[in-house]
Design a protein around this motif. Structure first.
Motif, PDB file in Angstrom:
ATOM      1  N   TYR A  71     -36.512 -18.273  -3.767  1.00 34.65           N
ATOM      2  CA  TYR A  71     -37.376 -17.096  -3.709  1.00 34.65           C
ATOM      3  C   TYR A  71     -38.862 -17.455  -3.730  1.00 34.65           C
ATOM      4  O   TYR A  71     -39.720 -16.589  -3.557  1.00 34.65           O
ATOM      5  CB  TYR A  71     -37.057 -16.150  -4.873  1.00 34.65           C
ATOM      6  CG  TYR A  71     -35.621 -15.694  -4.877  1.00 34.65           C
ATOM      7  CD1 TYR A  71     -35.172 -14.732  -3.981  1.00 34.65           C
ATOM      8  CD2 TYR A  71     -34.695 -16.247  -5.757  1.00 34.65           C
ATOM      9  CE1 TYR A  71     -33.848 -14.324  -3.967  1.00 34.65           C
ATOM     10  CE2 TYR A  71     -33.368 -15.846  -5.749  1.00 34.65           C
ATOM     11  CZ  TYR A  71     -32.951 -14.882  -4.855  1.00 34.65           C
ATOM     12  OH  TYR A  71     -31.633 -14.489  -4.840  1.00 34.65           O
ATOM     13  N   GLU A  72     -39.167 -18.723  -3.944  1.00 36.60           N
ATOM     14  CA  GLU A  72     -40.568 -19.152  -4.008  1.00 36.60           C
ATOM     15  C   GLU A  72     -41.140 -19.474  -2.628  1.00 36.60           C
ATOM     16  O   GLU A  72     -42.337 -19.753  -2.504  1.00 36.60           O
ATOM     17  CB  GLU A  72     -40.693 -20.383  -4.913  1.00 36.60           C
ATOM     18  CG  GLU A  72     -40.335 -20.109  -6.366  1.00 36.60           C
ATOM     19  CD  GLU A  72     -41.185 -18.989  -6.958  1.00 36.60           C
ATOM     20  OE1 GLU A  72     -42.413 -19.165  -7.056  1.00 36.60           O
ATOM     21  OE2 GLU A  72     -40.618 -17.936  -7.301  1.00 36.60           O
ATOM     22  N   SER A  73     -40.325 -19.435  -1.596  1.00 33.37           N
ATOM     23  CA  SER A  73     -40.799 -19.756  -0.253  1.00 33.37           C
ATOM     24  C   SER A  73     -41.741 -18.675   0.270  1.00 33.37           C
ATOM     25  O   SER A  73     -41.419 -17.489   0.223  1.00 33.37           O
ATOM     26  CB  SER A  73     -39.619 -19.880   0.709  1.00 33.37           C
ATOM     27  OG  SER A  73     -38.877 -21.040   0.435  1.00 33.37           O
ATOM     28  N   GLY A  74     -42.891 -19.106   0.773  1.00 29.55           N
ATOM     29  CA  GLY A  74     -43.847 -18.164   1.344  1.00 29.55           C
ATOM     30  C   GLY A  74     -45.275 -18.546   1.011  1.00 29.55           C
ATOM     31  O   GLY A  74     -45.552 -19.653   0.544  1.00 29.55           O
ATOM     32  N   VAL A  75     -46.178 -17.620   1.247  1.00 24.25           N
ATOM     33  CA  VAL A  75     -47.602 -17.856   1.001  1.00 24.25           C
ATOM     34  C   VAL A  75     -47.986 -17.290  -0.365  1.00 24.25           C
ATOM     35  O   VAL A  75     -47.740 -16.116  -0.656  1.00 24.25           O
ATOM     36  CB  VAL A  75     -48.469 -17.222   2.102  1.00 24.25           C
ATOM     37  CG1 VAL A  75     -49.958 -17.428   1.802  1.00 24.25           C
ATOM     38  CG2 VAL A  75     -48.130 -17.823   3.454  1.00 24.25           C
ATOM     39  N   HIS A  76     -48.577 -18.114  -1.194  1.00 19.87           N
ATOM     40  CA  HIS A  76     -49.056 -17.729  -2.518  1.00 19.87           C
ATOM     41  C   HIS A  76     -50.574 -17.607  -2.458  1.00 19.87           C
ATOM     42  O   HIS A  76     -51.255 -18.496  -1.936  1.00 19.87           O
ATOM     43  CB  HIS A  76     -48.650 -18.773  -3.560  1.00 19.87           C
ATOM     44  CG  HIS A  76     -47.158 -18.910  -3.728  1.00 19.87           C
ATOM     45  ND1 HIS A  76     -46.525 -18.653  -4.928  1.00 19.87           N
ATOM     46  CD2 HIS A  76     -46.186 -19.280  -2.850  1.00 19.87           C
ATOM     47  CE1 HIS A  76     -45.217 -18.863  -4.775  1.00 19.87           C
ATOM     48  NE2 HIS A  76     -44.996 -19.255  -3.524  1.00 19.87           N
ATOM     49  N   ARG A  77     -51.109 -16.534  -3.004  1.00 25.85           N
ATOM     50  CA  ARG A  77     -52.552 -16.282  -2.921  1.00 25.85           C
ATOM     51  C   ARG A  77     -53.165 -16.281  -4.315  1.00 25.85           C
ATOM     52  O   ARG A  77     -52.590 -15.716  -5.253  1.00 25.85           O
ATOM     53  CB  ARG A  77     -52.792 -14.912  -2.256  1.00 25.85           C
ATOM     54  CG  ARG A  77     -54.265 -14.548  -2.103  1.00 25.85           C
ATOM     55  CD  ARG A  77     -54.434 -13.230  -1.358  1.00 25.85           C
ATOM     56  NE  ARG A  77     -53.963 -12.100  -2.148  1.00 25.85           N
ATOM     57  CZ  ARG A  77     -54.119 -10.830  -1.786  1.00 25.85           C
ATOM     58  NH1 ARG A  77     -54.708 -10.536  -0.626  1.00 25.85           N
ATOM     59  NH2 ARG A  77     -53.673  -9.851  -2.551  1.00 25.85           N
ATOM     60  N   VAL A  78     -54.310 -16.915  -4.450  1.00 29.49           N
ATOM     61  CA  VAL A  78     -55.016 -16.944  -5.730  1.00 29.49           C
ATOM     62  C   VAL A  78     -56.386 -16.298  -5.578  1.00 29.49           C
ATOM     63  O   VAL A  78     -57.071 -16.477  -4.566  1.00 29.49           O
ATOM     64  CB  VAL A  78     -55.157 -18.391  -6.272  1.00 29.49           C
ATOM     65  CG1 VAL A  78     -56.018 -19.244  -5.351  1.00 29.49           C
ATOM     66  CG2 VAL A  78     -55.711 -18.390  -7.697  1.00 29.49           C
TER      67      VAL A  78
END
Length: 362
Positions: A176-183
């Motif tokens: 479920y951690e696959s994808g784009v993470h934004r900070v």
């Protein structure tokens, strides 16, 4: 509703016998496959037994209530009936979730790839934060990690990193951690205090299993010819060289190292198998690359599965609209709550799909 589970107890007993069978124990891959199925079926059997008993007890309570002559006994039976009906309902829902089709990759180890996205040096620092977060999570879950490759950034972050997480069910959680993470935060190098938005991409891939190549000799043409290479007079004067052609793929292997035609043939067939194995791996890698592309996307700021907002101290997963207000704790690897919420949402969607299919059949 659960007619197919009527024989599950006998199925489990049969599996237990097989797991103790010396012949199966001699083949650990086959043993692990049966054991995995046993581990998956046992909680289903336990839930079904509890569900069946609750229904049976509820039926007995109803029969006794109809014959009860004492008001106190009737009240006690009605209270027990309500309790058994509630238990049966609970176990029914539990069984529905347990029977949702599982991802065949769930039990596998995973390969995690993290890459700095948009945002320059700050993106690299954030990628480093995610790298640390997943390693700490893996440790808390009892998994082990193995570094495959990493490119560091001069100021302390990473440009990209690839590592493996080993442990039963690692993929079932980390996928479920696959994808784009934004900070969203103020970089240490920002003197004006302006909030910057950066991204990092994460791809979580199930570990590819070994590819076995079965060579059908009907697909192979073997030619022998006079060797023209080194090896002395004997090699040059006998038809010892061997060329094998794999007709379906067109792969050709020629060997003339040995004086013996038989040995050259053995070598050629071995090398042919190696080339076919490599071909299968290449196909497998193309599938992985395709999965990676669909998971990661372009890395643009507008594409994101989760936002880490430091000024507000929150993490929001946009797929399930869930927010947690413990950002530093989260980045210390305490991400189990979010993953469990994602797993539950995924299960509910799959359950709805199964229910829709059943209704369409009816």
């Amino acid at each position: 509703m659960f007619e197919s589970l009527a024989n599950i107890d006998s199925q489990l007993r049969d599996m237990e016998k097989r797991l103790a069978d010396p012949e199966l124990l001699a083949d650990m891959n086959a043993w692990r496959k049966v054991n995995r199925e046993y581990v998956e079926r046992k909680p289903i059997a336990e839930a079904y037994e509890a569900y069946r008993k609750a229904l049976q007890t509820a039926k007995e309570d109803k029969d006794m209530i109809a014959e009860a002559e004492d008001s106190d006994m009737e009240a006690m039976l009605k209270a027990d009936l309500a309790e058994q009906e509630a238990l049966a309902e609970k176990k029914e829902e539990e069984l529905k979730l347990l029977l949702v089709p599982k991802d065949p990759n769930d039990y596998k180890n995973v390969i995690v790839e993290i890459r700095a996205g948009a945002g320059g040096e700050e993106a690299g620092l954030f990628a480093g934060d995610l790298y640390r977060m997943y390693h700490m999570y893996a440790e808390k879950e009892g998994y082990t990690t193995e570094e495959i490759d990493r490119t560091d950034q001069g100021i302390g972050g990473i440009k990209d990193a690839t590592f493996m997480v080993k442990g039963e069910g690692a993929y079932s959680k980390l996928k479920y951690e696959s994808g784009v993470h934004r900070v969203q935060r103020v970089p240490e190098t920002e003197s004006s205090g302006r909030i910057h938005t950066s991204t990092a991409t994460v791809a979580v891939l199930p570990e590819a299993e070994d590819v076995d190549v079965e060579l059908n000799m009907n697909d192979v043409r073997v030619d022998v010819y006079r060797s023209s290479g080194h090896g002395g007079q004997c090699v040059n004067t006998t038809d010892s060289a061997v060329r094998v052609t794999h007709i379906p793929t067109g792969i050709v292997v020629a060997i003339q190292d040995e004086k013996s035609q038989l040995k050259n043939k053995e070598k050629a067939l071995h090398l042919l198998k190696t080339k076919l194995y490599d071909l299968e791996l290449e196909k497998q890698n193309q599938e992985i690359a395709s999965a990676r592309h669909s998971q990661v996307g372009s890395g643009d700021r507008s594409e994101r599965i989760r936002t880490y907002n430091f000024p507000q101290g929150r993490i929001t997963d946009h797929r399930i609209n869930r927010t947690i207000y413990q950002i530093h704790d989260f980045l210390d690897g305490n991400i189990a709550e979010m993953i469990e919420a994602l797993q539950t949402e995924d299960q509910m969607k799959k359950l709805a799909m199964v229910s829709d299919k059943q209704e369409s059949r009816n």
